[in-house]
Design a protein around this motif. Structure first.
Motif: not given
Length: 57
Positions: A33-38, A46-57
């Motif tokens: 499960l990936v949590n993205l920060f930026g 856009a990153a979450v949309a391409t990475l799918g349900n395993s990504a959160r921003a």
């Protein structure tokens, strides 16, 4: 592959198109499960949309 199944990753700078997003993609492929920060919400979304349900921003 699922070497990281059940793990959680925190990635800063994950919204761009560089190494952060590449790392995020790899972690998701490995089952984490990936949590993205930026700084830019649009890029994070856009990153979450391409990475799918395993990504959160």
């Amino acid at each position: 592959m699922s070497r990281l199944k059940g793990a959680t990753a925190v990635i800063t700078g994950g919204g761009g198109t560089g190494i952060g997003r590449g790392a995020a993609r790899r972690f998701v492929e490995e089952g984490a499960l990936v949590n993205l920060f930026g700084r830019r919400q649009e890029q994070l979304d856009a990153a979450v949309a391409t990475l799918g349900n395993s990504a959160r921003a």
